[in-house]
Scaffold this active site. Structure first.
Site, PDB file in Angstrom:
ATOM      1  N   GLU A   1     -13.116  76.216  50.722  1.00  0.00           N
ATOM      2  CA  GLU A   1     -13.213  77.560  51.324  1.00  0.00           C
ATOM      3  C   GLU A   1     -14.648  77.881  51.731  1.00  0.00           C
ATOM      4  O   GLU A   1     -14.872  78.550  52.739  1.00  0.00           O
ATOM      5  CB  GLU A   1     -12.673  78.594  50.334  1.00  0.00           C
ATOM      6  CG  GLU A   1     -11.158  78.474  50.165  1.00  0.00           C
ATOM      7  CD  GLU A   1     -10.622  79.276  48.989  1.00  0.00           C
ATOM      8  OE1 GLU A   1     -11.117  79.059  47.855  1.00  0.00           O
ATOM      9  OE2 GLU A   1      -9.719  80.098  49.190  1.00  0.00           O
TER      10      GLU A   1
ATOM     11  N   GLU B   1      -5.261  74.706  44.231  1.00  0.00           N
ATOM     12  CA  GLU B   1      -5.039  75.855  43.350  1.00  0.00           C
ATOM     13  C   GLU B   1      -3.642  75.901  42.742  1.00  0.00           C
ATOM     14  O   GLU B   1      -3.470  76.352  41.611  1.00  0.00           O
ATOM     15  CB  GLU B   1      -5.314  77.172  44.106  1.00  0.00           C
ATOM     16  CG  GLU B   1      -6.786  77.451  44.358  1.00  0.00           C
ATOM     17  CD  GLU B   1      -7.322  76.798  45.630  1.00  0.00           C
ATOM     18  OE1 GLU B   1      -6.637  75.936  46.218  1.00  0.00           O
ATOM     19  OE2 GLU B   1      -8.441  77.152  46.037  1.00  0.00           O
TER      20      GLU B   1
END
Ligand code: COA
Length: 260
Positions: free
Chosen positions: A114, A134
């Site tokens: 990210e 995640e």
């Protein structure tokens, strides 16, 4: 300013920011996020810096994600704030107003992927790996991954990466448009510096408006985006850099830009 988790060096108008927790594969803990946020706030108005390179310390990782140890106590409300806090730091990077290049020197997982996505250009070493793992922890990306990854590589590929948690290697990242270039690890630093130097040599007034215009393309429809482009083009035409750039071309000499 002294940083605990970052190494910050500026030479020739290019600031290199190195996440420096190599023993934890540069995992983003609270201090690192706080320091990154403060640094990028300062870089915005730092007249000595026209471009930034973000990288990780060591040879193994860019950033292996948010520090997982700091996730365990989160609940519904604090989890939302945690994600919003990280998003704000990455928005400060994306909206710096100066080009930011990610030099991805290894694992770019979770918050690391990210972070790279929040940069404007990504250059990867051959050993880089990108992923949003995640779901393996029972959460979803929270620092912009669901939004920026889908915008960059398309919904299908983003879905695959986020739903399976499987990483992609550097060549696959290149193939799907997640990175701009893949180079041998030993050439990563130099490749990023050369690109930054090239960008810094242009008229910075135009560079900043180009960043803005391209960014708008991700957030608006074509008609509105074209209107913004025309306005920013007009603004460029009122700059000293534009007069200098066009005059220098016609006079067959190198332009001397002033960034205004
Ligand atoms: N948060 C906290 N610590 C992390 C971390 C993270 N995201 N990623 C790595 N580390 C730490 C490890 O706990 C280990 O610390 P230790 O030496 O004190 O035990 C150290 O960094 C080295 O990592 P290790 O797992 O031993 O290296 P490896 O080469 O065997 O594996 C990875 C590398 C990247 C595959 C593995 O570390 C990993 O899966 N990390 C988590 C990635 C992730 O899920 N990121 C998203 C988080 S939201």
């Amino acid at each position: 300013m002294e940083y605990r988790t970052l190494i910050v060096e500026t030479t020739d108008r290019v600031c290199t920011v190195t996440l420096n927790r190599p023993d934890k594969l540069n995992a983003l803990n609270i201090s690192a996020k706080k320091e990154l946020g403060e640094l990028f706030e300062k870089l915005k108005s730092d007249a000595a810096v026209d471009a930034v390179i973000v990288t990780g310390a060591g040879e193994k990782a860019f950033v292996a994600g948010t520090d997982i140890g700091e996730l365990t106590s989160l609940d519904k409300e604090s989890g939302k704030q945690f994600a919003a806090g990280g998003q704000a730091v990455f928005a400060a990077i994306e909206n710096l107003g100066k080009p930011v290049i990610a030099a991805v020197n290894g694992y770019a997982l979770g918050g690391g992927c990210e972070l790279a996505l929040a940069c404007h250009i990504r250059i990867a070493a051959e050993n880089a790996k990108f992923g949003q793992p995640e779901v393996n922890l029972g959460v979803i990306p929270g620092y912009g991954g669901t939004q920026r990854l889908a915008r960059l590589v398309g919904e299908g590929k983003a879905m695959e990466m986020i739903l399976t948690g499987d990483p992609v290697d550097a060549l696959e990242a290149l193939r799907i448009g997640l990175v701009n270039k893949v180079v041998p690890p030993a050439e990563l630093k130099n490749t990023c510096r050369e690109m930054a130097k090239k960008i810094v040599s242009k008229g910075q007034f135009a560079i900043r408006l180009a960043l803005k215009a391209v960014h708008v393309s991700q957030e608006t429809n074509l008609t509105d985006g074209l209107e913004v482009e025309a306005s920013l083009f007009g603004l460029c035409c009122s700059s000293e850099d534009f007069k200098e750039g066009t005059a220098a071309f016609l006079e067959k000499r190198k332009p001397v830009f002033k960034g205004r």
